[in-house]
Scaffold this active site. Structure first.
Site, PDB file in Angstrom:
ATOM      1  N   TYR A   1       4.550   1.921   4.565  1.00  0.00           N
ATOM      2  CA  TYR A   1       4.536   3.037   5.506  1.00  0.00           C
ATOM      3  C   TYR A   1       3.384   2.823   6.493  1.00  0.00           C
ATOM      4  O   TYR A   1       2.464   3.623   6.623  1.00  0.00           O
ATOM      5  CB  TYR A   1       4.438   4.393   4.806  1.00  0.00           C
TER       6      TYR A   1
ATOM      7  N   SER B   1      -1.117   7.012   5.225  1.00  0.00           N
ATOM      8  CA  SER B   1       0.324   7.158   5.025  1.00  0.00           C
ATOM      9  C   SER B   1       0.662   8.548   4.508  1.00  0.00           C
ATOM     10  O   SER B   1       1.763   9.053   4.742  1.00  0.00           O
ATOM     11  CB  SER B   1       0.827   6.095   4.036  1.00  0.00           C
TER      12      SER B   1
ATOM     13  N   MET C   1       0.557  -0.758   0.687  1.00  0.00           N
ATOM     14  CA  MET C   1       1.655  -0.075   0.004  1.00  0.00           C
ATOM     15  C   MET C   1       2.716   0.393   1.010  1.00  0.00           C
ATOM     16  O   MET C   1       3.565   1.215   0.685  1.00  0.00           O
ATOM     17  CB  MET C   1       1.139   1.101  -0.825  1.00  0.00           C
TER      18      MET C   1
ATOM     19  N   HIS D   1       0.773   2.057   9.546  1.00  0.00           N
ATOM     20  CA  HIS D   1       0.319   2.799  10.717  1.00  0.00           C
ATOM     21  C   HIS D   1      -0.718   1.954  11.448  1.00  0.00           C
ATOM     22  O   HIS D   1      -0.945   0.775  11.108  1.00  0.00           O
ATOM     23  CB  HIS D   1      -0.233   4.171  10.323  1.00  0.00           C
ATOM     24  N   GLU D   2      -1.374   2.537  12.432  1.00  0.00           N
ATOM     25  CA  GLU D   2      -2.306   1.790  13.262  1.00  0.00           C
ATOM     26  C   GLU D   2      -3.479   1.240  12.456  1.00  0.00           C
ATOM     27  O   GLU D   2      -4.042   0.195  12.795  1.00  0.00           O
ATOM     28  CB  GLU D   2      -2.817   2.679  14.400  1.00  0.00           C
ATOM     29  N   GLY D   3      -3.856   1.917  11.376  1.00  0.00           N
ATOM     30  CA  GLY D   3      -4.907   1.382  10.524  1.00  0.00           C
ATOM     31  C   GLY D   3      -4.514   0.040   9.927  1.00  0.00           C
ATOM     32  O   GLY D   3      -5.304  -0.907   9.917  1.00  0.00           O
ATOM     33  N   HIS D   4      -3.271  -0.050   9.428  1.00  0.00           N
ATOM     34  CA  HIS D   4      -2.789  -1.330   8.907  1.00  0.00           C
ATOM     35  C   HIS D   4      -2.678  -2.366  10.019  1.00  0.00           C
ATOM     36  O   HIS D   4      -2.988  -3.547   9.820  1.00  0.00           O
ATOM     37  CB  HIS D   4      -1.425  -1.147   8.244  1.00  0.00           C
TER      38      HIS D   4
END
Length: 287
Positions: free
Chosen positions: A34, A188, A32, A36-39
């Site tokens: 926004y 996010s 979805m 971050h490092e997880g994505h």
């Protein structure tokens, strides 16, 4: 990197990539936005395992309830595209709501058995929205593998169940939770937290670590109610924490357990609000 906003162009780009190469593997990371490092970790996993990596960014209105944060969900297209390019995504699919839902949706995918507890109980209809949009995206991308973060362990279980029940030719790849240096699970929604809320939110990872330690010390023989009580007491040490749920369930069936014992895989899942921001976190313990 191709940025595509139309479904027909997405399908054409994937057909072109597959042309003449039946062994080519398409990896898919639905998000979805926004990012971050997880994505980023999901994109790296897809890059390692697949030949073509497709990232989708779509804030799906079907999975938000009437009083939830759809309108203020964080969005930053340019930031997301920069991260996608850095992580070597081949295709970024950025549809609008009118492209995904050109008319009111009359067909909904509903997965039972793994949606009645945890976030499914707190957010009625949420997982129908998740399953429906993921099914639509799978039909558009037709990936060989799809990568999901374990932070939402229930979502992973729902998608795995849907793919298995409907004989979908896609491998669901769960990827580990990525945390900030202080232990907070990346999300996010963390951007919503005020500084003091952000500090108090560390109680989530701290309580999960404590639970892991207690289970290890009990050598796999423990009353689930006692563990629940210990986690609740730990979280209540943060005065800003408003507990939505603490669940100890078998994984991946997500059925409640009364006794923790050897041979089980259990999920300890938390949902806690800090102000208006609802955070989730979990750990899976395999005994």
């Amino acid at each position: 990197m191709q940025v595509i906003r139309r479904i027909d162009e997405l399908r054409a780009a994937i057909r072109k990539a597959r042309a003449g190469n039946s062994a080519l593997r398409v990896g898919f990371v639905p998000t979805m936005g926004y990012l971050h490092e997880g994505h980023a970790s999901l994109l790296r996993a897809a890059r390692e395992q697949c030949d073509v990596v497709v990232l989708s960014i779509f804030v799906n209105p079907l999975q938000f309830g009437p009083n939830e944060d759809l309108s203020r969900y964080p969005r930053d297209e340019q930031r997301d595209l920069a991260l996608a390019e850095k992580e070597q995504a081949d295709i970024v699919f950025l549809p609008g709501v009118d492209e995904m839902y050109p008319s009111p949706t009359k067909t909904v995918v509903s997965v039972s058995g793994v949606t009645e507890r945890l976030c499914g109980a707190s957010r009625p209809g949420h997982f129908d929205g998740v399953a429906t949009v993921v099914m639509k995206l799978f039909n558009m991308v037709q990936p060989d593998a799809a990568f999901f973060g374990q932070k939402d362990a229930q979502q992973v279980a729902v998608i795995e169940q849907m793919a298995a029940d409907l004989n979908m030719p896609v491998q669901i790849v769960p990827c580990p939770i990525v945390r900030e240096q202080d232990g907070l699970a990346m999300s996010s929604r963390n951007v919503y937290l005020e500084p003091e809320q952000r500090q108090q939110a560390l109680v989530l990872s701290a309580s999960l670590k404590m639970a892991e330690r207690l289970v290890a010390e009990a050598r796999g023989q423990m009353d689930a109610g006692e563990l629940h009580k210990a986690i609740l007491e730990q979280i209540r040490q943060s005065p800003m924490a408003d507990v939505d749920y603490i669940e100890i369930v078998a994984y991946p069936a997500l059925q409640p357990v009364t006794e923790i014992r050897e041979g089980m895989s259990i999920l300890i899942a938390l949902a806690v609000k800090f102000g208006k921001t609802r955070l989730i976190d979990n750990t899976i313990i395999r005994l």
